[in-house]
Design an enzyme around this catalytic site. Structure first.
Site, short mmCIF file in Angstrom:
data_model
loop_
_atom_site.label_atom_id
_atom_site.label_comp_id
_atom_site.label_asym_id
_atom_site.label_seq_id
_atom_site.Cartn_x
_atom_site.Cartn_y
_atom_site.Cartn_z
CE LYS A 209 7.12 2.82 2.73
NZ LYS A 209 8.14 2.85 3.82
CG ASP B 70 3.75 0.65 4.95
OD1 ASP B 70 3.30 1.15 6.01
OD2 ASP B 70 4.96 0.44 4.75
#
Length: 283
Positions: free
Chosen positions: A10, A141
């Site tokens: 990401k 996350d």
């Protein structure tokens, strides 16, 4: 039966620190987007209830590895809710491409891939919300990787709103240092009072990262990498680093710059995608 599961990287396209809670955690506003690049997990179901990680990580005990912790967490949650088929287990190995301490979410992505894959392979039937809640116990996350869509995040990163930012091409560079997240978040000079703004306002503003000034000050390699990238395109830090990235409208433009990368810089080109490659593999 061996199965292969993507564990994508990401980027934090922007990251703003808006405050610090009494428990020490920082509140933030950030924009997550996935890359069509990452690790690959190989998962072979077992029928004896054992979890084996076949590719240990140097310096990390297997039982402390997020991959094993995710598998055991899912096993426990499914067992407690009566949804774990008898004998469910797995052999897990990983083809690692994402650097540790790079700000690309590698460990969190690995954990999320294990949760999603084993929920599917074991046929536990946990919902996405249940998996995301379980993921949050492993790391802030993890839920965005579990949910699998680009998102605007608030709180400590756990409050997610799906969004669809432009899917650009990125040259992502690792400057050769590992930055432990606490090094950045404990720095007294880290900005901690960036005003909260609406998602619409933030998407119209120039993107930046509040952690970047600290990373550049404390790690000359990060400063050098960003200085080089900024000669070619808008560039910034992802997460708390150490990776930095430059954005381009086309793949050829990104690859042209990659060809000029200095030898000390480990870099790759990838496309930003709003649907995670993990979830695309389930379609």
């Amino acid at each position: 039966m061996m199965t292969y599961w993507p564990s994508p990287a990401k980027l934090n396209l922007f990251l703003y620190i808006t405050g610090q809670r009494a428990d020490g955690y920082h509140t933030l506003q950030t924009l997550f987007q996935f890359l069509d690049y990452g690790d690959t997990l190989h998962i072979e179901p077992r029928r004896d209830g054992e979890i084996h990680l076949l590719t240990p990580v140097n310096g990390v005990e297997n039982e402390d590895n997020l991959i094993v912790r995710a598998a055991r967490g899912l096993m426990k949650a499914a067992l407690e809710s009566g949804r774990l088929p008898a004998g469910s287990g797995a052999d897990i190995s990983i083809e690692k491409r994402l650097p540790m301490g790079g700000g690309l979410g590698g460990g969190s992505s690995n954990a999320a891939t294990v949760l999603v894959a084993l929920n599917h392979l074991w046929q536990c039937g946990l919902s996405v919300d249940e998996l995301a809640k379980l993921g949050l116990t492993l790391g802030a996350d993890v839920p965005v990787f579990v949910r699998g869509h680009a998102a605007f995040a608030e709180g400590v990163g756990e409050i997610l709103t799906p969004v669809n930012p432009p899917e650009k091409w990125y040259l992502v560079a690792h400057p050769g240092v590992i930055i432990p997240t606490p090094v950045i978040f404990k720095d007294p000079q880290l900005p901690r009072n960036t005003p909260k703004r609406s998602i619409d306002t933030l998407l119209k503003c120039e993107f930046s990262n509040d952690c970047e000034v600290i990373a550049r000050k404390r790690f000359r390699e990060v400063d050098a990498a960003l200085s080089w990238l900024l000669e070619y395109a808008p560039s910034r830090l992802t997460g708390t680093g150490a990776c930095v990235f430059a954005e381009f409208d086309t793949e050829p433009c990104a690859r042209q710059v990659l060809e000029q990368a200095p030898e000390w810089l480990n870099a790759f080109v990838a496309k930003g995608v709003n649907l995670s490659p993990l979830h695309r593999s389930l379609l």
